[in-house]
Enzyme design. Structure first.
Site, mmCIF file in Angstrom:
data_model
loop_
_atom_site.group_PDB
_atom_site.id
_atom_site.type_symbol
_atom_site.label_atom_id
_atom_site.label_comp_id
_atom_site.label_asym_id
_atom_site.label_seq_id
_atom_site.Cartn_x
_atom_site.Cartn_y
_atom_site.Cartn_z
ATOM 1 N N GLU A 132 8.098 17.061 15.116
ATOM 2 C CA GLU A 132 8.873 16.814 13.894
ATOM 3 C C GLU A 132 8.341 17.788 12.844
ATOM 4 O O GLU A 132 7.182 17.683 12.441
ATOM 5 C CB GLU A 132 8.669 15.366 13.433
ATOM 6 C CG GLU A 132 9.460 15.024 12.194
ATOM 7 C CD GLU A 132 9.222 13.595 11.704
ATOM 8 O OE1 GLU A 132 8.127 13.050 11.925
ATOM 9 O OE2 GLU A 132 10.143 13.027 11.089
ATOM 10 N N CYS A 182 13.368 11.174 6.959
ATOM 11 C CA CYS A 182 13.283 10.750 8.366
ATOM 12 C C CYS A 182 14.652 10.853 9.023
ATOM 13 O O CYS A 182 14.771 10.860 10.236
ATOM 14 C CB CYS A 182 12.760 9.328 8.467
ATOM 15 S SG CYS A 182 13.939 8.120 7.892
ATOM 16 N N LYS A 229 0.885 -1.182 0.000
ATOM 17 C CA LYS A 229 0.000 0.000 0.000
ATOM 18 C C LYS A 229 0.912 1.219 0.000
ATOM 19 O O LYS A 229 1.370 1.668 1.040
ATOM 20 C CB LYS A 229 -0.875 -0.039 1.259
ATOM 21 C CG LYS A 229 -2.207 0.666 1.164
ATOM 22 C CD LYS A 229 -2.152 2.144 0.887
ATOM 23 C CE LYS A 229 -1.693 2.981 2.047
ATOM 24 N NZ LYS A 229 -1.483 4.404 1.648
HETATM 25 P P1 NAD Z 1 2.119 9.025 7.358
HETATM 26 O O1 NAD Z 1 2.219 8.335 8.658
HETATM 27 O O2 NAD Z 1 1.171 10.158 7.229
HETATM 28 O O3 NAD Z 1 1.726 7.982 6.207
HETATM 29 C C1 NAD Z 1 2.332 6.726 6.121
HETATM 30 C C2 NAD Z 1 1.342 5.730 5.555
HETATM 31 O O4 NAD Z 1 0.242 5.603 6.463
HETATM 32 C C3 NAD Z 1 0.778 6.138 4.209
HETATM 33 O O5 NAD Z 1 0.738 5.027 3.366
HETATM 34 C C4 NAD Z 1 -0.613 6.652 4.546
HETATM 35 O O6 NAD Z 1 -1.549 6.396 3.534
HETATM 36 C C5 NAD Z 1 -0.988 5.888 5.791
HETATM 37 N N1 NAD Z 1 -1.838 6.670 6.696
HETATM 38 C C6 NAD Z 1 -1.872 8.026 6.840
HETATM 39 N N2 NAD Z 1 -2.761 8.373 7.783
HETATM 40 C C7 NAD Z 1 -3.299 7.238 8.256
HETATM 41 C C8 NAD Z 1 -4.268 6.950 9.260
HETATM 42 N N3 NAD Z 1 -4.860 7.913 9.951
HETATM 43 N N4 NAD Z 1 -4.572 5.659 9.504
HETATM 44 C C9 NAD Z 1 -3.968 4.667 8.824
HETATM 45 N N5 NAD Z 1 -3.053 4.888 7.841
HETATM 46 C C10 NAD Z 1 -2.728 6.150 7.567
HETATM 47 O O7 NAD Z 1 3.612 9.488 6.962
HETATM 48 P P2 NAD Z 1 4.069 10.400 5.749
HETATM 49 O O8 NAD Z 1 3.653 11.809 6.013
HETATM 50 O O9 NAD Z 1 3.714 9.776 4.468
HETATM 51 O O10 NAD Z 1 5.675 10.284 5.915
HETATM 52 C C11 NAD Z 1 6.417 11.110 6.756
HETATM 53 C C12 NAD Z 1 6.676 10.453 8.099
HETATM 54 O O11 NAD Z 1 7.316 9.202 7.911
HETATM 55 C C13 NAD Z 1 7.628 11.260 8.975
HETATM 56 O O12 NAD Z 1 7.180 11.210 10.302
HETATM 57 C C14 NAD Z 1 8.958 10.540 8.818
HETATM 58 O O13 NAD Z 1 9.863 10.714 9.881
HETATM 59 C C15 NAD Z 1 8.487 9.132 8.733
HETATM 60 N N6 NAD Z 1 9.482 8.281 8.095
HETATM 61 C C16 NAD Z 1 10.180 7.416 8.886
HETATM 62 C C17 NAD Z 1 11.168 6.614 8.339
HETATM 63 C C18 NAD Z 1 11.952 5.658 9.184
HETATM 64 O O14 NAD Z 1 12.586 4.784 8.627
HETATM 65 N N7 NAD Z 1 11.935 5.783 10.508
HETATM 66 C C19 NAD Z 1 11.447 6.701 6.967
HETATM 67 C C20 NAD Z 1 10.705 7.595 6.189
HETATM 68 C C21 NAD Z 1 9.724 8.376 6.765
#
Ligand code: NAD
Length: 506
Positions: free
Chosen positions: A391, A291, A183
């Site tokens: 963040e 991240c 997904k």
């Molecule tokens: P996000 O959490 O908003 O989204 C991630 C995934 O979750 C997406 O596929 C999205 O569709 C889904 N999602 C979003 N809201 C949801 C909900 N309410 N319920 C269920 N699923 C939901 O993250 P983002 O904005 O796409 O990415 C940025 C974040 O990811 C930052 O916090 C960053 O630090 C983190 N990140 C972490 C790493 C790591 O390896 N630790 C790597 C990359 C990004």
């Protein structure tokens, strides 16, 4: 109204991938995929229906029956082919990534390349998924382990690395004998889909890799689905914690790599020019949407005097569309993300931090509609201020001060996040002390973004990670497999029989 919510029926649709075929979703809910530098609508992405989610999982479950028995060499060769196809298509993949995500073209190639390294690693699966054998644990008895695939696994990915992070997941899951349902982020699913198409071209059989699109509802359906055995999630702490709790409760194996607040320590003995260049690249590259971005700089002792130089250097960075030659800082992913970062900068000012460089509303010729925020620097930042506690996920660097290394380490360890960190120093003793005392997953020594290569695994501590095994590398082979321990004896007719023995011995 934001371009991502308006309808644009002319734009092509992003397809689902089910049982080896790209299919049009029957959903009525769609979202626009928007170029963040221009607001051009590139495509429309569907929010898959519950029936489509079930269909993807059912096909993956069926495909597992044969895929799990596929010889090691066959699996290896598919990933050898895939790495070749990714190399051949590198420029096109990077261009697609920049169009929908915004990062600069060289950085987009880096995004694809770091994923490519995992594909190369997956091609060596024969050396990675080895069991153990102990000969003669008792008379004529051997014990050995086999690492068997789990079944249907799923991956949920964020917007910021739409090539690398999907490639952290499906190659290793499939190479170890599982089938997969991915997904991708609904904000930039196009390059992910292109990579999945290349995987089919490389020989991944129908049903082994499936893709469904969507948001919260689809993620919840994945968490609850009884036929999914494991979930790998990368994204924010809020969503990751929800996924971990919900999917664990449903009996799944789950790993969640989550949010960050990465600090770099600048010691006064650091090689100044190179260290400042490295930190600023890590703070403002990809517009701070990594991240592993450095978002807090801890200046220690005499290094506290370096603020004017840091600001001057930063002013030299070029803000423009990712396609502009020489661009350093591209746009943020969406208008909402830009508004959020701008309002956090305003909060920083109101809460008493000193705004050394204000990147709001930069002039970007030719891309006036883009979601740009230029590099922004605050000094005098303290815990309790929103720009420190949250963040930001934008090009905003918070500068704090410490008297000595001990104080700097204590400061970093008091932050709830533990994703990445770095120290800049020429002292081996200081670097070693940092490495030993810091409670953070990825540690850089004179390296600002220490993302491990796939010989190792990505990790994280405290609020940045849930689950004990990391994505890719050695740890993910354990994550995607179940260890079975076999204790075997072969009767020899010449062996004497002593009748039934009811004691616990071999
Ligand atoms: P996000 O959490 O908003 O989204 C991630 C995934 O979750 C997406 O596929 C999205 O569709 C889904 N999602 C979003 N809201 C949801 C909900 N309410 N319920 C269920 N699923 C939901 O993250 P983002 O904005 O796409 O990415 C940025 C974040 O990811 C930052 O916090 C960053 O630090 C983190 N990140 C972490 C790493 C790591 O390896 N630790 C790597 C990359 C990004």
């Amino acid at each position: 109204m934001d371009a991502s919510t308006t309808q644009s029926v002319q734009a092509p649709t992003v397809k689902l991938l089910i049982n080896g075929k790209l299919v049009e979703s029957k959903t009525t809910q769609w979202r626009n995929v928007v170029n963040p530098a221009t607001q051009e609508v590139l495509a429309r992405v569907p929010f898959a229906t519950p029936e489509e989610v079930n269909e993807a999982v059912a096909n993956a479950k069926e495909a597992f029956k044969t895929w799990r028995k596929t010889p090691i060499g066959t699996r290896s060769r598919i990933f050898l082919k895939l790495q070749q196809l990714i190399r051949e298509n590198m420029k096109d993949l990077a261009a697609l990534l920049t169009a929908e995500q915004g990062k600069t073209l060289p950085d987009a190639e880096g995004d694809v390349f770091r994923g490519l390294e995992v594909v190369e690693h997956a091609a060596g699966i024969g050396n990675l998924q080895l069991g153990e054998l102990a000969n003669n644990v008792a008379n004529g008895v051997d014990t050995y382990t086999v690492m068997q695939p789990l079944g249907v696994c799923a991956g949920i990915t964020p917007f910021n690395f739409p090539a690398m992070i999907p490639l952290w997941m499906f190659p290793m899951a499939i190479a170890t004998g599982n089938t997969f349902v991915l997904k991708p982020s609904e904000q930039d699913p196009m390059v992910t889909m292109r990579l999945c198409e290349l995987a089919l071209e490389a020989g991944v059989p129908p049903g082994v890799l499936n893709v469904i699109h969507g948001g919260e509802d689809v993620v919840n359906a994945i968490c609850d689905h009884p036929d999914i055995k494991a979930i790998s999630f990368v994204g924010s702490t809020k969503v990751g914690t929800h996924v971990y709790n919900r999917a664990s409760l449903a009996g799944k194996r789950v790993q969640c790599m989550m949010g960050a607040k990465n600090h770099a320590i600048m010691m006064p003995d650091a090689s100044k020019e190179q260290s400042l260049n490295a930190v600023l690249g890590a703070a403002f590259g990809a517009a701070g949407q990594r991240c592993m971005a450095i978002s807090v700089l801890v200046l220690v002792g005499e290094a506290r005097k370096w603020v004017p130089e840091i600001v001057e250097k930063t002013k030299g960075l070029k803000v423009s569309a990712g396609t502009t030659a020489g661009a350093d800082v591209g746009p943020l992913i969406s208008c909402q993300a830009r508004e959020r970062v701008e309002s956090l900068i305003e909060r920083g000012v109101q809460e008493g931090a000193k705004l050394e460089l204000d990147g709001r509303k930069p002039q970007v010729d030719g891309f006036e509609k883009g979601n740009f925020v230029g590099p922004t620097i605050f000094s005098g930042v303290k815990p309790g201020m929103t720009i420190y506690d949250q963040e930001v996920f934008g090009p905003v660097l918070a500068i704090v001060e410490a008297d000595d290394l001990e104080q700097a380490i204590e400061f970093i360890n008091a932050n709830p996040n533990g994703n990445g960190t770095a120290i800049f120093t020429q002292s081996g003793a200081a670097a070693r002390m940092f490495q030993e005392e810091i409670d953070v997953g990825q540690v850089g020594i004179n390296l600002p973004v220490p993302v491990p290569v796939p010989l190792f695994s990505f990790t994280g501590s405290r609020a940045s990670k849930l689950g004990d095994l990391g994505p890719y590398g050695k740890q993910v082979v354990l994550f995607y497999t179940q260890t079975k321990t076999v204790t075997a004896r072969w009767f020899d007719d010449s062996t004497l029989h002593h009748g039934v023995n009811t004691t616990i011995s071999l």
